[in-house]
Structure formats: structure tokens, C-alpha cells
Design a protein around this motif. Sequence first.
Motif, short mmCIF file in Angstrom:
data_model
loop_
_atom_site.label_atom_id
_atom_site.label_comp_id
_atom_site.label_asym_id
_atom_site.label_seq_id
_atom_site.Cartn_x
_atom_site.Cartn_y
_atom_site.Cartn_z
N GLN A 1 22.69 -16.56 -0.76
CA GLN A 1 21.24 -16.45 -1.75
C GLN A 1 20.71 -15.10 -1.82
N ASN A 2 20.06 -14.88 -2.84
CA ASN A 2 19.26 -13.78 -2.87
C ASN A 2 17.83 -14.05 -3.74
N ASP A 3 16.82 -13.45 -3.33
CA ASP A 3 15.50 -13.43 -4.15
C ASP A 3 14.99 -12.04 -4.12
N THR A 4 13.75 -12.07 -5.11
CA THR A 4 13.08 -10.78 -4.97
C THR A 4 11.55 -11.06 -4.47
N ILE A 5 11.22 -10.23 -3.77
CA ILE A 5 9.85 -10.32 -3.18
C ILE A 5 9.01 -9.03 -3.74
N TRP A 6 7.87 -9.37 -4.38
CA TRP A 6 6.82 -8.20 -4.84
C TRP A 6 5.68 -8.31 -4.11
N THR A 7 4.96 -7.21 -4.08
CA THR A 7 3.88 -7.14 -3.14
C THR A 7 3.02 -5.89 -3.61
N ASN A 8 1.76 -5.92 -3.64
CA ASN A 8 0.68 -4.98 -3.75
C ASN A 8 0.48 -4.11 -2.63
N THR A 9 0.40 -2.94 -2.74
CA THR A 9 0.16 -2.03 -1.65
C THR A 9 -1.19 -1.41 -1.28
N GLY A 10 -2.01 -1.06 -2.67
CA GLY A 10 -3.12 -0.57 -2.39
C GLY A 10 -3.05 0.88 -2.16
N ILE A 11 -1.89 1.35 -2.55
CA ILE A 11 -1.91 2.79 -2.33
C ILE A 11 -1.55 3.41 -3.81
N THR A 12 -2.25 4.33 -4.20
CA THR A 12 -2.07 5.25 -5.64
C THR A 12 -1.76 6.44 -5.25
N PRO A 13 -0.81 6.90 -5.79
CA PRO A 13 -0.13 8.17 -5.46
C PRO A 13 -1.30 9.20 -6.24
N SER A 14 -1.52 10.40 -5.43
CA SER A 14 -2.66 11.39 -6.03
C SER A 14 -2.16 12.69 -5.91
N THR A 15 -1.07 12.92 -5.20
CA THR A 15 -0.49 14.46 -5.17
C THR A 15 0.76 14.43 -5.91
N LEU A 16 0.90 15.57 -6.62
CA LEU A 16 2.25 16.02 -7.72
C LEU A 16 3.34 15.97 -6.52
N GLY A 17 4.53 15.28 -6.90
CA GLY A 17 5.65 15.44 -5.99
C GLY A 17 6.32 13.90 -5.99
N THR A 18 7.43 14.22 -5.19
CA THR A 18 8.10 12.81 -4.97
C THR A 18 7.75 11.96 -3.86
N TYR A 19 7.79 10.85 -3.99
CA TYR A 19 7.21 9.68 -2.97
C TYR A 19 8.81 8.84 -2.67
N TRP B 1 6.92 -2.70 4.11
CA TRP B 1 7.09 -1.33 3.43
C TRP B 1 6.16 -0.49 4.13
N GLU B 2 6.68 0.83 3.65
CA GLU B 2 6.15 2.19 3.98
C GLU B 2 6.23 3.07 2.97
N ILE B 3 5.15 3.87 2.73
CA ILE B 3 5.43 4.91 1.54
C ILE B 3 5.09 6.23 2.34
N PHE B 4 5.92 7.20 1.82
CA PHE B 4 5.89 8.48 2.30
C PHE B 4 5.57 9.58 1.05
N ASP B 5 4.92 10.52 1.52
CA ASP B 5 4.79 11.56 0.40
C ASP B 5 6.04 12.56 0.59
N GLY B 6 6.16 13.58 -0.08
CA GLY B 6 7.10 14.44 -0.28
C GLY B 6 7.58 15.24 1.11
N SER B 7 6.59 15.39 1.84
CA SER B 7 6.99 15.94 3.29
C SER B 7 6.90 14.58 4.12
N MET B 8 7.41 13.41 3.74
CA MET B 8 7.69 12.31 4.56
C MET B 8 6.52 11.96 5.62
N THR B 9 5.32 12.30 5.14
CA THR B 9 4.19 11.97 5.82
C THR B 9 3.70 10.47 5.24
#
Length: 175
Positions: A107-125, A81-89
Motif C-alpha cells: 500500500q501507498n499513501d500521500t502525506i501533506w504538511t505545512n512548513t511555515g517556511i516561505t522562500p525569500s531569496t532567489l535561487g533553487t531550494y 522534512w527539511e528545507i535547504f537554500d541553494g547553498s544547502m543551508t
Amino acid sequence: YSQVQIRFRWYGNWAYGWQIDNVCIAELPQNDMTVTTVFRGDLVNSIMYSKVPDEQATEFVIGADVKNIGFQDQTNVVINWEIFDGSMTSLGTGTSAQSIPSLSNGQNDTIWTNTGITPSTLGTYTIRVTVDATETDFATANDMMDEANFELTDYEYGADYGTPQSAFYNWASNN
């Protein structure tokens, strides 16, 4: 393949009812995984908001539904996984701590994971998820999916995932 025969048989209660369209017969690749859905969720409350007020922001918990569309079993399936802010940083990357030991064809299945990242700036992620397995994937174009329907807002909660819907009922007039 010269001995293969395919039969379409109509069976129903109507006098007539054929509806066959876009039939394709193709050889499946040996190894081919795909990401079908990406989730940004809160597993504790089982509510996956697409808009969250900044005062209620919590760590990104990411889930992805992955499917084996090749004919060989896929082993040790994980998501990157990778998480980007509104400017795709990029705000961070990682790999799911848990894996799916094996997925058979279809077959399909779902994988869940914690990221340790909490959004802090208003906007789209944007959350980008890529599926990976021990076997080398034949067609990598469908291994990745972006989910861009998460927004940190001033005061608004929403579960619309980018498709606002509303309805009004029992209006006294047509205004």
C-alpha cells in the motif's frame, strides 16, 4: 521453501510471445518503508509550480507519497522534512502533523504538511523528506528523498520540474 513451485504461463493471441526477464525471488523484510515521490504544492489551487516569481512566493506545502514494501503492517507513518537554500543551508525542519494510521504490504499513501517556511531569496531550494513509522525500518537507504526542482525567480513561472520541454508546430519552412 522446497515445496514452492512457480509457473510462467504464456497466454495470448500471437503465434509466439515469451518475454520474461530479471526474475528475482526474495524474502521481504518485515519492516521497510520507502519514499516514492516528493511534492511541493499549493493544495488550494492544485498547481505545483517548480518555478515561482518572488512576488508570488507562498509557504512551502510539502507532500510525499510513501509505500510499505515490507510484509508487516506499518503504523503511525509520518514524514520528517527539511528545507535547504541553494547553498544547502537548512532553513528549517519538522514532522508532519498528521500521520497514516496503518499501511499494509504494497500500500501507498500521500502525506501533506505545512512548513511555515516561505522562500525569500532567489535561487533553487531543496526539500528533503524522510518517512518514519512506529516499527524500526529494516533498510533505511530508501527512506529519504530529495526534491531539488523548486526555484524562486524574478518573474518566471514554470511547471517543468527541471525538465524544460517545448515544441513548435506548423512551421512554414525547416529553419
